[in-house]
Design a protein around this motif. Structure first.
Motif, PDB file in Angstrom:
ATOM      1  N   TYR A 150       0.828  -1.203   0.000  1.00  0.00           N
ATOM      2  CA  TYR A 150       0.000   0.000   0.000  1.00  0.00           C
ATOM      3  C   TYR A 150       0.865   1.257   0.000  1.00  0.00           C
ATOM      4  CZ  TYR A 150      -4.258  -2.696   0.939  1.00  0.00           C
ATOM      5  OH  TYR A 150      -5.331  -3.556   0.836  1.00  0.00           O
ATOM      6  N   ALA A 151       1.936   1.239   0.775  1.00  0.00           N
ATOM      7  CA  ALA A 151       2.822   2.400   0.855  1.00  0.00           C
ATOM      8  C   ALA A 151       3.495   2.663  -0.487  1.00  0.00           C
ATOM      9  CB  ALA A 151       3.873   2.187   1.947  1.00  0.00           C
ATOM     10  N   LEU A 152       3.987   1.598  -1.143  1.00  0.00           N
ATOM     11  CA  LEU A 152       4.639   1.776  -2.435  1.00  0.00           C
ATOM     12  C   LEU A 152       3.656   2.326  -3.463  1.00  0.00           C
ATOM     13  CD1 LEU A 152       7.116   1.511  -4.220  1.00  0.00           C
ATOM     14  CD2 LEU A 152       6.481  -0.875  -4.661  1.00  0.00           C
ATOM     15  N   ALA A 153       2.429   1.827  -3.445  1.00  0.00           N
ATOM     16  CA  ALA A 153       1.412   2.325  -4.374  1.00  0.00           C
ATOM     17  C   ALA A 153       1.145   3.805  -4.128  1.00  0.00           C
ATOM     18  CB  ALA A 153       0.127   1.524  -4.228  1.00  0.00           C
ATOM     19  N   GLN A 154       1.050   4.204  -2.872  1.00  0.00           N
ATOM     20  CA  GLN A 154       0.841   5.614  -2.551  1.00  0.00           C
ATOM     21  C   GLN A 154       1.980   6.477  -3.095  1.00  0.00           C
ATOM     22  OE1 GLN A 154      -0.320   4.786   1.894  1.00  0.00           O
ATOM     23  NE2 GLN A 154      -0.820   6.932   1.450  1.00  0.00           N
ATOM     24  N   ILE A 155       3.203   6.025  -2.865  1.00  0.00           N
ATOM     25  CA  ILE A 155       4.376   6.801  -3.281  1.00  0.00           C
ATOM     26  C   ILE A 155       4.470   6.875  -4.801  1.00  0.00           C
ATOM     27  CG2 ILE A 155       6.908   6.818  -3.289  1.00  0.00           C
ATOM     28  CD1 ILE A 155       6.774   5.601  -0.446  1.00  0.00           C
ATOM     29  N   VAL A 156       4.304   5.738  -5.462  1.00  0.00           N
ATOM     30  CA  VAL A 156       4.413   5.711  -6.923  1.00  0.00           C
ATOM     31  C   VAL A 156       3.385   6.641  -7.553  1.00  0.00           C
ATOM     32  CG1 VAL A 156       4.027   4.283  -8.971  1.00  0.00           C
ATOM     33  CG2 VAL A 156       5.483   3.447  -7.117  1.00  0.00           C
ATOM     34  N   CYS A 157       2.129   6.513  -7.144  1.00  0.00           N
ATOM     35  CA  CYS A 157       1.081   7.329  -7.761  1.00  0.00           C
ATOM     36  C   CYS A 157       1.227   8.802  -7.410  1.00  0.00           C
ATOM     37  CB  CYS A 157      -0.296   6.794  -7.354  1.00  0.00           C
ATOM     38  SG  CYS A 157      -0.718   5.236  -8.174  1.00  0.00           S
ATOM     39  N   THR A 158       1.669   9.090  -6.209  1.00  0.00           N
ATOM     40  CA  THR A 158       1.879  10.493  -5.823  1.00  0.00           C
ATOM     41  C   THR A 158       3.028  11.096  -6.611  1.00  0.00           C
ATOM     42  OG1 THR A 158       0.997  10.175  -3.589  1.00  0.00           O
ATOM     43  CG2 THR A 158       2.470  12.040  -3.923  1.00  0.00           C
ATOM     44  N   PHE A 159       4.151  10.405  -6.693  1.00  0.00           N
ATOM     45  CA  PHE A 159       5.304  10.910  -7.438  1.00  0.00           C
ATOM     46  C   PHE A 159       5.001  11.000  -8.933  1.00  0.00           C
ATOM     47  CE2 PHE A 159       9.010   9.549  -4.410  1.00  0.00           C
ATOM     48  CZ  PHE A 159       8.644  10.556  -3.537  1.00  0.00           C
TER      49      PHE A 159
END
Length: 207
Positions: A150-159
């Motif tokens: 979930y954290a990686l998905a948040q970071i990828v989509c935000t960046f």
């Protein structure tokens, strides 16, 4: 009329008077107790226009980050500090760090009430490209694939949807402790089901 009949008439009259009194007070008389529970507070994952307007701080560059709500990624407003005079490469890193800090921060009271949360751990840092890296590379203090899904998905989509990565729907991420790099994409599936696997990615040549 018998005594029992008189008592029955009196009981009916008293009941009718009580019903009339309750009706006069705006209360509807009922035959059985009712309990509808507490009034609903807020529609899950939905913020009003006024709530959204207060999420970003008065100063700084307005940005959007992805929080979690009902098992999906949802955009919310934030702001980050980024000096306009800073050269592009450094400005990209400053924005990326601001986005990380915003992702790791606690949701506001309004967001928390609406069911928003984050899986991004506090303390993550980011640096720019190493020599021979693509110019839009961002290297995290924790290896991307070591982060919770979930954290990686948040970071990828935000960046991927920000000035930190060129706003092209993808982002090149790596670790400060390893040479390998991967280009991650923020797809519709990633946004709707961030826990079902890491975002799509492909390995690229790093430094």
């Amino acid at each position: 009329m018998t005594i029992r009949g008189v008592r029955g008439v009196r009981l009916l009259a008293a009941t009718g008077a009580l019903a009339a009194l309750l009706a006069g007070c705006g209360i509807r008389a009922t035959q059985v107790p009712t309990d509808f529970g507490p009034a609903p507070s807020m529609v899950p994952c939905e913020l009003s226009v006024s709530d959204i307007a207060t999420q970003a701080t008065p100063s700084g560059m307005p940005v959007e980050v992805f929080l979690l709500c009902s098992g999906a990624l949802v955009r919310v407003n934030r702001s980050v500090e980024a000096a306009q005079s800073t050269e592009e490469a450094q400005r990209r890193v400053v924005v990326a760090q601001g986005l990380l800090d915003a992702l790791a921060g606690d949701p506001s009271d309004v967001e928390d009430e609406a069911g928003y949360s984050t899986a991004v751990p506090p303390g993550l840092t980011v640096t720019g490209p190493a020599p021979d890296d693509p110019e839009d590379t961002l290297r995290l203090s924790t290896a991307p694939d070591s982060l919770p899904r979930y954290a990686l998905a948040q970071i990828v989509c935000t960046f991927a949807d920000s000035a930190a990565a060129g706003d092209n729907g993808s982002v090149v991420l790596g670790s400060t402790s390893a040479d390998s790099l991967r280009r991650y994409e923020c797809t519709q599936k990633t946004q709707s089901s961030p826990g079902e696997g890491n975002p799509p990615s492909e390995e690229i040549n790093g430094s």
